[in-house]
Structure formats: structure tokens, C-alpha cells
Write an enzyme that holds these catalytic residues in place. Structure first.
Site, PDB file in Angstrom:
ATOM      1  N   ARG A   1     -42.190 112.979 130.903  1.00 18.66           N
ATOM      2  CA  ARG A   1     -43.048 113.361 129.684  1.00 18.66           C
ATOM      3  C   ARG A   1     -42.524 112.837 128.391  1.00 18.66           C
ATOM      4  NH1 ARG A   1     -43.504 118.404 132.422  1.00 18.66           N
ATOM      5  NH2 ARG A   1     -45.439 118.090 133.463  1.00 18.66           N
TER       6      ARG A   1
ATOM      7  N   LYS B   1     -47.296 101.755 119.334  1.00 15.74           N
ATOM      8  CA  LYS B   1     -48.600 101.627 120.259  1.00 15.74           C
ATOM      9  C   LYS B   1     -47.603 101.047 121.644  1.00 15.74           C
ATOM     10  CE  LYS B   1     -52.577 100.997 117.571  1.00 15.74           C
ATOM     11  NZ  LYS B   1     -53.498  99.970 117.032  1.00 15.74           N
TER      12      LYS B   1
ATOM     13  N   GLU C   1     -49.663  86.375 112.908  1.00  7.59           N
ATOM     14  CA  GLU C   1     -49.826  88.045 112.654  1.00  7.59           C
ATOM     15  C   GLU C   1     -48.819  88.070 111.199  1.00  7.59           C
ATOM     16  OE1 GLU C   1     -51.227  90.272 114.198  1.00  7.59           O
ATOM     17  OE2 GLU C   1     -51.523  89.636 116.207  1.00  7.59           O
TER      18      GLU C   1
ATOM     19  N   LYS D   1     -45.945  96.808 107.960  1.00  4.24           N
ATOM     20  CA  LYS D   1     -46.003  97.472 109.008  1.00  4.24           C
ATOM     21  C   LYS D   1     -45.473  98.739 109.048  1.00  4.24           C
ATOM     22  CE  LYS D   1     -47.417  97.811 113.737  1.00  4.24           C
ATOM     23  NZ  LYS D   1     -47.995  97.149 115.016  1.00  4.24           N
TER      24      LYS D   1
ATOM     25  N   GLU E   1     -53.708 105.763 113.595  1.00  3.56           N
ATOM     26  CA  GLU E   1     -54.669 105.022 113.512  1.00  3.56           C
ATOM     27  C   GLU E   1     -56.074 105.760 113.055  1.00  3.56           C
ATOM     28  OE1 GLU E   1     -55.082 101.378 115.421  1.00  3.56           O
ATOM     29  OE2 GLU E   1     -57.061 101.233 114.999  1.00  3.56           O
TER      30      GLU E   1
ATOM     31  N   ARG F   1     -54.513 102.427 109.243  1.00  2.00           N
ATOM     32  CA  ARG F   1     -53.839 101.572 110.122  1.00  2.00           C
ATOM     33  C   ARG F   1     -54.851 100.619 110.721  1.00  2.00           C
ATOM     34  NH1 ARG F   1     -49.201 102.986 114.943  1.00  2.00           N
ATOM     35  NH2 ARG F   1     -49.387 100.935 115.600  1.00  2.00           N
TER      36      ARG F   1
ATOM     37  N   ASN G   1     -55.827  95.356 112.083  1.00  2.00           N
ATOM     38  CA  ASN G   1     -56.774  94.607 113.034  1.00  2.00           C
ATOM     39  C   ASN G   1     -57.524  93.594 112.367  1.00  2.00           C
ATOM     40  OD1 ASN G   1     -56.255  96.282 115.195  1.00  2.00           O
ATOM     41  ND2 ASN G   1     -57.401  98.103 114.655  1.00  2.00           N
TER      42      ASN G   1
ATOM     43  N   HIS H   1     -58.736  90.733 114.242  1.00  2.00           N
ATOM     44  CA  HIS H   1     -58.988  91.102 115.685  1.00  2.00           C
ATOM     45  C   HIS H   1     -60.324  91.230 116.208  1.00  2.00           C
ATOM     46  CE1 HIS H   1     -54.586  91.191 114.914  1.00  2.00           C
ATOM     47  NE2 HIS H   1     -54.461  91.680 116.168  1.00  2.00           N
TER      48      HIS H   1
ATOM     49  N   HIS I   1     -60.532  89.336 119.382  1.00  3.12           N
ATOM     50  CA  HIS I   1     -60.592  89.883 120.716  1.00  3.12           C
ATOM     51  C   HIS I   1     -61.708  89.099 121.616  1.00  3.12           C
ATOM     52  CE1 HIS I   1     -57.741  93.562 119.915  1.00  3.12           C
ATOM     53  NE2 HIS I   1     -57.208  92.450 120.491  1.00  3.12           N
TER      54      HIS I   1
ATOM     55  N   HIS J   1     -52.978  85.195 122.040  1.00  2.65           N
ATOM     56  CA  HIS J   1     -53.223  86.137 121.225  1.00  2.65           C
ATOM     57  C   HIS J   1     -53.485  85.783 119.680  1.00  2.65           C
ATOM     58  CE1 HIS J   1     -54.293  90.372 119.633  1.00  2.65           C
ATOM     59  NE2 HIS J   1     -53.094  90.063 118.933  1.00  2.65           N
TER      60      HIS J   1
HETATM   61  P1  NAD Z   1     -45.136  87.690 125.622  1.00  6.95           P
HETATM   62  O1  NAD Z   1     -44.187  88.873 125.730  1.00  6.95           O
HETATM   63  O2  NAD Z   1     -45.907  87.117 126.716  1.00  6.95           O
HETATM   64  O3  NAD Z   1     -43.986  86.655 125.203  1.00  6.95           O
HETATM   65  C1  NAD Z   1     -44.503  85.186 125.194  1.00  6.95           C
HETATM   66  C2  NAD Z   1     -43.714  84.317 126.004  1.00  6.95           C
HETATM   67  O4  NAD Z   1     -42.453  83.969 125.303  1.00  6.95           O
HETATM   68  C3  NAD Z   1     -43.135  84.721 127.456  1.00  6.95           C
HETATM   69  O5  NAD Z   1     -43.203  83.818 128.439  1.00  6.95           O
HETATM   70  C4  NAD Z   1     -41.762  85.342 127.251  1.00  6.95           C
HETATM   71  O6  NAD Z   1     -41.208  85.257 128.336  1.00  6.95           O
HETATM   72  C5  NAD Z   1     -41.428  84.006 126.153  1.00  6.95           C
HETATM   73  N1  NAD Z   1     -40.454  84.678 125.311  1.00  6.95           N
HETATM   74  C6  NAD Z   1     -40.218  85.844 124.378  1.00  6.95           C
HETATM   75  N2  NAD Z   1     -39.182  85.703 123.764  1.00  6.95           N
HETATM   76  C7  NAD Z   1     -38.452  84.433 124.077  1.00  6.95           C
HETATM   77  C8  NAD Z   1     -37.339  84.028 123.540  1.00  6.95           C
HETATM   78  N3  NAD Z   1     -36.300  84.344 122.559  1.00  6.95           N
HETATM   79  N4  NAD Z   1     -36.776  83.003 124.334  1.00  6.95           N
HETATM   80  C9  NAD Z   1     -37.402  82.307 125.136  1.00  6.95           C
HETATM   81  N5  NAD Z   1     -38.679  82.712 125.717  1.00  6.95           N
HETATM   82  C10 NAD Z   1     -39.193  83.859 125.109  1.00  6.95           C
HETATM   83  O7  NAD Z   1     -46.001  87.656 124.409  1.00  6.95           O
HETATM   84  P2  NAD Z   1     -45.724  88.185 122.953  1.00  6.95           P
HETATM   85  O8  NAD Z   1     -46.857  87.224 122.175  1.00  6.95           O
HETATM   86  O9  NAD Z   1     -44.607  88.255 122.491  1.00  6.95           O
HETATM   87  O10 NAD Z   1     -46.651  89.582 122.980  1.00  6.95           O
HETATM   88  C11 NAD Z   1     -48.081  89.622 123.340  1.00  6.95           C
HETATM   89  C12 NAD Z   1     -48.303  91.157 123.903  1.00  6.95           C
HETATM   90  O11 NAD Z   1     -48.119  92.094 122.743  1.00  6.95           O
HETATM   91  C13 NAD Z   1     -49.643  91.189 124.386  1.00  6.95           C
HETATM   92  O12 NAD Z   1     -49.896  92.146 125.615  1.00  6.95           O
HETATM   93  C14 NAD Z   1     -50.296  92.326 123.273  1.00  6.95           C
HETATM   94  O13 NAD Z   1     -51.384  93.013 123.628  1.00  6.95           O
HETATM   95  C15 NAD Z   1     -49.277  93.006 122.916  1.00  6.95           C
HETATM   96  N6  NAD Z   1     -49.200  93.380 121.362  1.00  6.95           N
HETATM   97  C16 NAD Z   1     -48.955  94.901 120.994  1.00  6.95           C
HETATM   98  C17 NAD Z   1     -48.820  95.228 120.018  1.00  6.95           C
HETATM   99  C18 NAD Z   1     -48.529  96.541 119.647  1.00  6.95           C
HETATM  100  O14 NAD Z   1     -48.672  97.086 118.355  1.00  6.95           O
HETATM  101  N7  NAD Z   1     -47.933  97.325 120.381  1.00  6.95           N
HETATM  102  C19 NAD Z   1     -49.394  94.383 118.673  1.00  6.95           C
HETATM  103  C20 NAD Z   1     -49.697  92.988 118.952  1.00  6.95           C
HETATM  104  C21 NAD Z   1     -49.450  92.456 120.423  1.00  6.95           C
HETATM  105  N1  GLY Z   2     -51.313  95.786 116.309  1.00  3.21           N
HETATM  106  C1  GLY Z   2     -52.047  96.707 115.784  1.00  3.21           C
HETATM  107  C2  GLY Z   2     -51.335  97.984 115.372  1.00  3.21           C
HETATM  108  O1  GLY Z   2     -50.196  98.276 115.699  1.00  3.21           O
HETATM  109  O2  GLY Z   2     -51.888  98.944 114.949  1.00  3.21           O
END
Ligand code: NAD
Ligand code: GLY
Length: 364
Positions: free
Chosen positions: A122, A144, A186, A230, A240, A244, A248, A251, A255, A268
Site C-alpha cells: 500500500r 504521477k 517540455e 513544475k 490536478e 496543474r 498539458n 498535449h 496525444h 512523445h
Molecule cells: P524513456 O524512458 O523510454 O527513455 C528514452 C530512451 O532513452 C530509452 O531507450 C532509455 O533507455 C534511454 N535513456 C534514458 N536515459 C539515458 C541516458 N542517460 N543514457 C542513455 N540512454 C538513456 O522515455 P522518456 O522520454 O524518458 O519518458 C517517456 C515516458 O515518460 C512516457 O512513458 C510518458 O508517459 C512518461 N511521462 C510521465 C510523466 C509524469 O508526470 N509521470 C510526464 C511526462 C512523461
Molecule cells: N506531465 C503532466 C503532469 O505532471 O501533470
């Protein structure tokens, strides 16, 4: 250069520590949080190869007992099945309520580790060590967490704030250039929605598309200002219920474009770039935003090496249909974040469909 940003939440306050080589201070920084001894570090094979040994050494030197686990890389593995695997390791290693999961990776690893920590027993501690630009400026902050459902991105999730975020800008050196550019979308977003000074600094830089061409001082500035933006927004609206939603920006169309291209054509951040161009043009069409400001935004997006056009063979009607499936639709009305000045946006669901179609057609 090092900076600490506070995310001021009444019950879940934490710090974002930004400093070169801070990966080696992970254990020391975690020690001050009075966490239990057991740590499960979650990463992927490539990131672990680069940074796993250093992260583990730092944790062990600070007295933590560390188990590590690598999930395969990629959005396709952001599933409940991967979460089940993390739970199995947590069970085998008897993780307790006081134990901590550490996410060492991009947004995919961060979201999954956060969700596993939110739900195991939990809710146990999670520490985020983001390694992609996108994860540093966005996904590691704000709590998130979640995974994808076969029918939609991020449909399963929970809010679960980290206890600490450690950002080591030096790890960006191994990040692929396309991923760097996607993260920059971003960053530009924060310039438009919150921080006009950040926007000016980005505009003043000759390059934004590759780490090696961007001055170290600017990288530090980008990280601190984006995280501060942020943190400001999340501190005012953790779950949100209002403000918040401005995060977006770009987005809504972004999206939809990702979804109609089956998440294969665009990263993305690239889709968010296209979405910001569309939202900016919509704001201009509605008389909310000056055309010159929209042009400055679009120039910045281009300078970051991001696309500003839609593929010519993309059917605009499918994008309009996809908008209806967006998580942000309320009572059938699509919600847009639209700029009114650089640094200021408003949220509205009063955008006529013919304006959206006109703008999207102009972008082909
Ligand atoms: P990712 O985690 O897939 O990383 C992108 C690529 O870069 C991967 O292949 C990873 O292995 C590689 N990589 C990362 N850091 C590296 C480094 N220092 N050296 C070498 N390779 C490296 O993609 P991302 O763009 O980091 O994240 C996208 C994800 O984040 C999506 O799933 C999206 O939904 C999520 N997201 C979440 C939030 C949130 O608020 N929680 C906000 C925006 C995006
Ligand atoms: N990436 C949007 C949020 O964190 O609210």
C-alpha cells in the site's frame, strides 16, 4: 553549479537536488531521509550498464542493502506485467514498508517504479534518479506514476510523490540526440506556460538541438527553471483539480497525433512540439495570442530540431475523432491549454471544431 528545489506539499514535501556527479551522492542524500536499509534499484540494461555500478556503490557506501532489477527498455514494456515482475523481486527480497525503490532511468522506468512503490504494501518510498532530459524536467517530479493499458497510455496509475529527486546533468552525455530533442519540447512548454524568462534564455541560445552545442550554464538554467516551474504548479495543485492542467499545454493535439500514428512515428516530446504549434495557432485564430509570439514559439521548436508540421498523408478527421478519447475530455468537450502571453496560458473547452480543422490543415 548545484541547486536544490523544494516541492512544497503539506504532507509529501521533498527536494529536487541538481548537481554534476550527484549520482555519486545518492546514498548520502538518501541517508538523511531516515529510510529503511533495503533498497530495490530498478533500471533498464543500457542505463544500468552506464550508471548502475556508481548508483549501487553510492548506496552501499551509505549502508543500504541493495538489490537491482532491470526491465527491458521501451514504452512497450510499460505494462502491468512489468509491475508484476517488480513485485516478485520485492517479495523475494522481503521489501518492507520502510524500504525504498529507486528509479534509475527515463520516464518509462520512473513511471513504473513509482507505480510499483505506490502499490507495494500500500505504498513504500520511491526515489527518482531521472536520466533522460524529459524525465529530469517533467516525469520525475510531481508524483504521477503508472502504466499503459492495451487500449490507452497511462490509463492505470496513482499519485505517489517521490521522497527525493536526484538530477545529475552529466548523465545526459549518453542520452541519444533524438531523446534530448524530445525532452526539449517540455522545456519550451514551461517557457510558454509559466516562465517568460526561461523562454527568453532559450530564444537567445544559438543551438537547442544537441547537448554538445548547448552551453553547460544553459543546461543548468534549463534544469533548474523547468523543475522550479513544475514544483510551483504541483505545489499549488497536487492532484490536478485545476492549475496543474496547464502542464498539458501541447498535449491535447499531441496525444491525438501520437495515438493516430500508433505511438510509432513520433516520440512523445515530438508530438508535444506539434501540439504546441497547433495550440498556438488556435490561440491566434481565436484572437487570444499575438501572431509574433506564436512565431517566436514555433522558431524555438524548430531550433530544438523538433517537427512543426503534420505528415501530409495524415487524415485530419482521425485526429479530430481521437481528441474525443482524450483523458482531458469533460462532458464531451475537448479541453485546450492556450497561450495569452509568453509565460501565461488559459484552459478552455470553447474551441470550435472548424478552427481546429483549419489549423491542422495549415500544418500539413
Ligand atoms: P524513456 O524512458 O523510454 O527513455 C528514452 C530512451 O532513452 C530509452 O531507450 C532509455 O533507455 C534511454 N535513456 C534514458 N536515459 C539515458 C541516458 N542517460 N543514457 C542513455 N540512454 C538513456 O522515455 P522518456 O522520454 O524518458 O519518458 C517517456 C515516458 O515518460 C512516457 O512513458 C510518458 O508517459 C512518461 N511521462 C510521465 C510523466 C509524469 O508526470 N509521470 C510526464 C511526462 C512523461
Ligand atoms: N506531465 C503532466 C503532469 O505532471 O501533470
Amino acid at each position: 553549479m548545484s541547486s536544490v528545489i523544494k516541492v512544497n506539499l503539506p504532507e509529501n514535501a521533498y527536494e529536487i537536488a541538481i548537481a554534476p556527479a550527484s549520482l555519486d551522492q545518492l546514498g548520502e542524500k538518501m541517508s538523511s531521509l531516515q529510510l529503511g536499509k533495503k533498497v530495490l534499484l530498478v533500471s533498464n540494461p543500457m542505463i544500468f550498464k552506464h550508471y548502475g555500478t556508481r548508483a549501487i556503490a553510492s548506496l552501499e557506501n551509505a549502508g543500504f542493502e541493495v538489490t537491482s532489477y532491470n526491465l527491458p527498455a521501451g514504452e512497450h514494456y510499460k505494462t502491468l506485467n512489468s509491475i508484476q515482475k517488480i513485485y516478485n523481486i520485492a517479495l523475494e527480497n522481503r521489501l518492507e514498508r520502510s524500504s525504498t525503490m529507486v528509479a534509475l532511468g527515463g520516464g518509462v522506468i520512473g513511471d513504473m517504479t513509482g507505480f510499483a512503490a505506490a502499490t507495494w504494501l500500500r505504498g513504500i518510498n520511491v526515489v527518482q534518479v531521472p536520466t533522460s532530459l524529459l524525465a529530469m524536467v517533467d516525469s520525475s517530479v510531481g508524483g504521477k506514476t503508472g502504466v499503459n493499458h492495451p487500449h490507452g497510455k497511462n490509463l492505470i496509475g496513482a499519485f505517489h510523490q517521490p521522497r527525493l529527486v536526484i538530477i545529475d546533468p552529466e548523465v545526459l552525455k549518453t542520452l541519444p540526440a533524438r531523446e534530448f530533442r524530445a525532452g526539449m519540447a517540455e522545456v519550451i512548454k514551461y517557457g510558454i506556460i509559466w516562465d517568460a524568462e526561461l523562454f527568453s534564455q532559450l530564444a537567445a541560445s544559438k543551438h537547442l538541438d544537441q547537448l554538445r552545442y548547448v552551453k553547460t550554464d544553459l543546461i543548468n538554467y534549463i534544469l533548474t527553471h523547468s523543475c522550479q516551474a513544475k514544483a510551483d504548479v504541483v505545489s499549488q495543485d497536487e492532484k490536478e483539480s485545476g492549475l496543474r492542467a496547464i502542464l498539458n499545454y501541447g498535449h491535447t493535439i499531441g496525444h491525438a497525433v501520437e495515438s493516430v500514428t500508433n505511438y510509432r512515428l513520433f516520440k512523445h516530446g515530438e508530438a508535444v512540439g506539434i501540439g504546441m504549434v497547433a495550440a498556438g495557432e488556435i490561440a491566434v485564430e481565436l484572437g487570444l495570442w499575438a501572431k509574433e509570439d506564436a512565431e517566436s514559439q514555433n522558431a524555438l521548436i524548430q531550433k530544438a530540431g523538433l517537427p512543426i508540421k503534420l505528415p501530409t498523408d495524415l487524415d485530419i478527421e482521425t485526429i479530430i475523432d481521437a481528441l474525443q478519447l482524450d483523458k482531458k475530455v469533460k462532458a464531451g468537450k475537448v479541453r485546450f491549454v492556450l497561450p495569452t502571453q509568453i509565460g501565461v496560458v488559459k484552459v478552455t473547452d470553447e474551441v470550435p471544431t472548424d478552427i481546429i480543422i483549419k489549423v491542422l490543415q495549415q500544418m500539413q
